[in-house]
Design a protein around this motif. Structure first.
Motif, PDB file in Angstrom:
ATOM      1  N   LEU A  26       0.787  -1.392  -0.061  1.00 44.44           N
ATOM      2  CA  LEU A  26       0.141   0.152  -0.017  1.00 44.44           C
ATOM      3  C   LEU A  26       0.856   1.099  -0.146  1.00 44.44           C
ATOM      4  O   LEU A  26       1.865   1.237   0.554  1.00 44.44           O
ATOM      5  N   THR A  27       0.321   2.226  -0.669  1.00 46.41           N
ATOM      6  CA  THR A  27       1.085   3.518  -0.599  1.00 46.41           C
ATOM      7  C   THR A  27       0.879   4.284   0.716  1.00 46.41           C
ATOM      8  O   THR A  27      -0.154   3.901   1.571  1.00 46.41           O
ATOM      9  N   PRO A  28       1.551   5.422   1.094  1.00 44.23           N
ATOM     10  CA  PRO A  28       1.361   6.078   2.286  1.00 44.23           C
ATOM     11  C   PRO A  28      -0.234   6.599   2.365  1.00 44.23           C
ATOM     12  O   PRO A  28      -0.941   6.555   3.354  1.00 44.23           O
ATOM     13  N   LYS A  33      -5.619   6.042   4.666  1.00 44.10           N
ATOM     14  CA  LYS A  33      -6.856   6.085   4.614  1.00 44.10           C
ATOM     15  C   LYS A  33      -7.667   4.996   5.568  1.00 44.10           C
ATOM     16  O   LYS A  33      -8.635   5.241   6.261  1.00 44.10           O
ATOM     17  N   LEU A  34      -6.999   3.971   5.547  1.00 40.81           N
ATOM     18  CA  LEU A  34      -7.459   2.690   6.457  1.00 40.81           C
ATOM     19  C   LEU A  34      -7.338   3.168   7.942  1.00 40.81           C
ATOM     20  O   LEU A  34      -8.070   2.742   8.575  1.00 40.81           O
ATOM     21  N   LEU A  35      -6.501   3.825   8.358  1.00 37.26           N
ATOM     22  CA  LEU A  35      -6.075   4.030   9.710  1.00 37.26           C
ATOM     23  C   LEU A  35      -6.694   5.480  10.171  1.00 37.26           C
ATOM     24  O   LEU A  35      -6.307   5.697  11.418  1.00 37.26           O
ATOM     25  N   THR A  40       1.235  12.097   6.228  1.00 33.35           N
ATOM     26  CA  THR A  40       2.384  12.813   6.762  1.00 33.35           C
ATOM     27  C   THR A  40       2.514  11.891   8.249  1.00 33.35           C
ATOM     28  O   THR A  40       3.595  11.602   8.606  1.00 33.35           O
ATOM     29  N   THR A  41       1.284  11.384   8.672  1.00 34.58           N
ATOM     30  CA  THR A  41       1.550  10.671  10.089  1.00 34.58           C
ATOM     31  C   THR A  41       2.041   9.316   9.751  1.00 34.58           C
ATOM     32  O   THR A  41       2.869   8.856  10.572  1.00 34.58           O
ATOM     33  N   ILE A  42       1.725   8.669   8.521  1.00 31.76           N
ATOM     34  CA  ILE A  42       2.124   7.279   8.336  1.00 31.76           C
ATOM     35  C   ILE A  42       3.675   7.570   8.029  1.00 31.76           C
ATOM     36  O   ILE A  42       4.464   6.808   8.312  1.00 31.76           O
ATOM     37  N   ARG A  61       7.968   4.725  -0.344  1.00 33.42           N
ATOM     38  CA  ARG A  61       7.855   4.044   0.918  1.00 33.42           C
ATOM     39  C   ARG A  61       6.491   3.028   0.412  1.00 33.42           C
ATOM     40  O   ARG A  61       5.411   3.407   0.085  1.00 33.42           O
ATOM     41  N   ARG A  62       6.603   1.648   0.624  1.00 30.23           N
ATOM     42  CA  ARG A  62       5.318   0.864   0.559  1.00 30.23           C
ATOM     43  C   ARG A  62       4.929   0.124   1.983  1.00 30.23           C
ATOM     44  O   ARG A  62       5.933  -0.400   2.520  1.00 30.23           O
TER      45      ARG A  62
END
Length: 209
Positions: A26-28, A33-35, A40-42, A61-62
Motif C-alpha cells: 500500500l502507498t502512504p 485512509k485505512l487508519l 504525513t502521520t504514516i 515507501r510501501r
C-alpha cells in the motif's frame, strides 16, 4: 503469520473506497485512509520505526497490507476518560471555540489553554498533557520551536502533538512532522477528521511501542 481477513473485511474496505484484495503493498495515502490518519502521520511513523515498510527502486515507501490490517485488528482500548489536552493558541476566539468542541468530544477531559510562551512552557511540565493542539503561527511564539522543544525533551517527548495552521503548505507540514508532530491540520479545522484523529492517535500510543 499474515493477517487473515474475510470476505466481509474486504467488503467493508471497499465501502470506504479502498479495494486491497489484490494488492500486497500500500502507498502512504492508502495506509492513511485505512487508519484514519494523515499520510504525513504514516510517513512519520515509518521514520521512527512504528510501521515497517519497504522502499521501491524509486525511493518510495510501501507498506505491507498484512501489517496495516494487523494493526487495524488489534483490540482498541477506550480513550481514557481523564485525557488531558493542552491548547497552545494565541487567538482567544479560536481557542474558545476549540475548547468547546473538545469538551463535547471528551466530556471528562482536562483541558487547558496557553495564550503565550510562558504559560505554554509552564503547563507542559505542570499540567503534563497527553495531547497538545499547537498553532504554528502565533505572535511571540514559534510553533515549530515549541514542537522541537516538546519532542527533544525526555519528560515531554511522548506527548501527542497535533499542529494547526492557516498556512497549510507542503513545506510547513513536512517541517512540523519532521520535528515530531503526529499530524497537521489546516484552519478552519475539519472537526469530523480531528475527532477520529485524536481518538486514533491516543489508541495508537497505547498499542504501538
Amino acid at each position: 503469520m499474515g493477517y487473515c481477513y474475510s470476505e466481509i473485511d474486504l467488503f467493508l474496505l471497499r465501502i470506504i473506497g479502498l479495494d486491497i484484495s489484490k494488492k500486497s503493498l500500500l502507498t502512504p495515502a492508502e495506509a492513511a485512509k485505512l487508519l484514519h490518519v494523515a499520510p504525513t502521520t504514516i510517513r512519520h511513523w515509518a521514520q521512527i520505526g512504528r510501521l515497517p515498510f519497504i522502499s521501491t527502486p524509486g525511493g518510495h515507501r510501501r507498506f505491507d497490507r498484512d501489517d496495516i490490517l494487523s494493526l487495524m485488528s488489534k483490540p482498541k482500548s477506550n480513550v481514557k476518560k481523564n485525557i488531558s489536552i493542552l491548547i497552545i493558541e494565541d487567538d482567544k476566539a479560536f481557542a474558545d471555540m476549540l475548547i468547546q468542541f473538545l469538551e463535547n468530544l471528551f466530556p471528562h477531559a482536562k483541558i487547558q489553554i496557553a495564550y503565550n510562551p510562558f504559560d505554554a512552557g509552564d503547563l507542559l511540565h505542570t499540567f503534563k498533557p497527553d495531547v497538545v493542539m499547537l498553532d504554528l503561527m502565533m505572535v511571540g511564539m514559534d510553533g515549530f520551536s515549541i514542537c522541537h522543544r516538546i519532542k527533544s525533551t525526555p519528560a515531554t517527548a511522548n506527548i501527542i502533538v497535533i499542529a494547526m495552521t492557516g498556512a497549510l503548505t507542503d513545506d510547513n507540514v513536512n517541517r512540523i512532522v519532521k520535528l515530531g508532530a503526529e499530524t497537521c491540520f489546516g484552519k478552519p479545522l475539519n472537526f469530523t477528521l480531528l475527532k477520529k484523529t485524536i481518538k486514533q492517535l491516543v489508541e495508537q500510543k497505547k498499542s504501538i511501542p
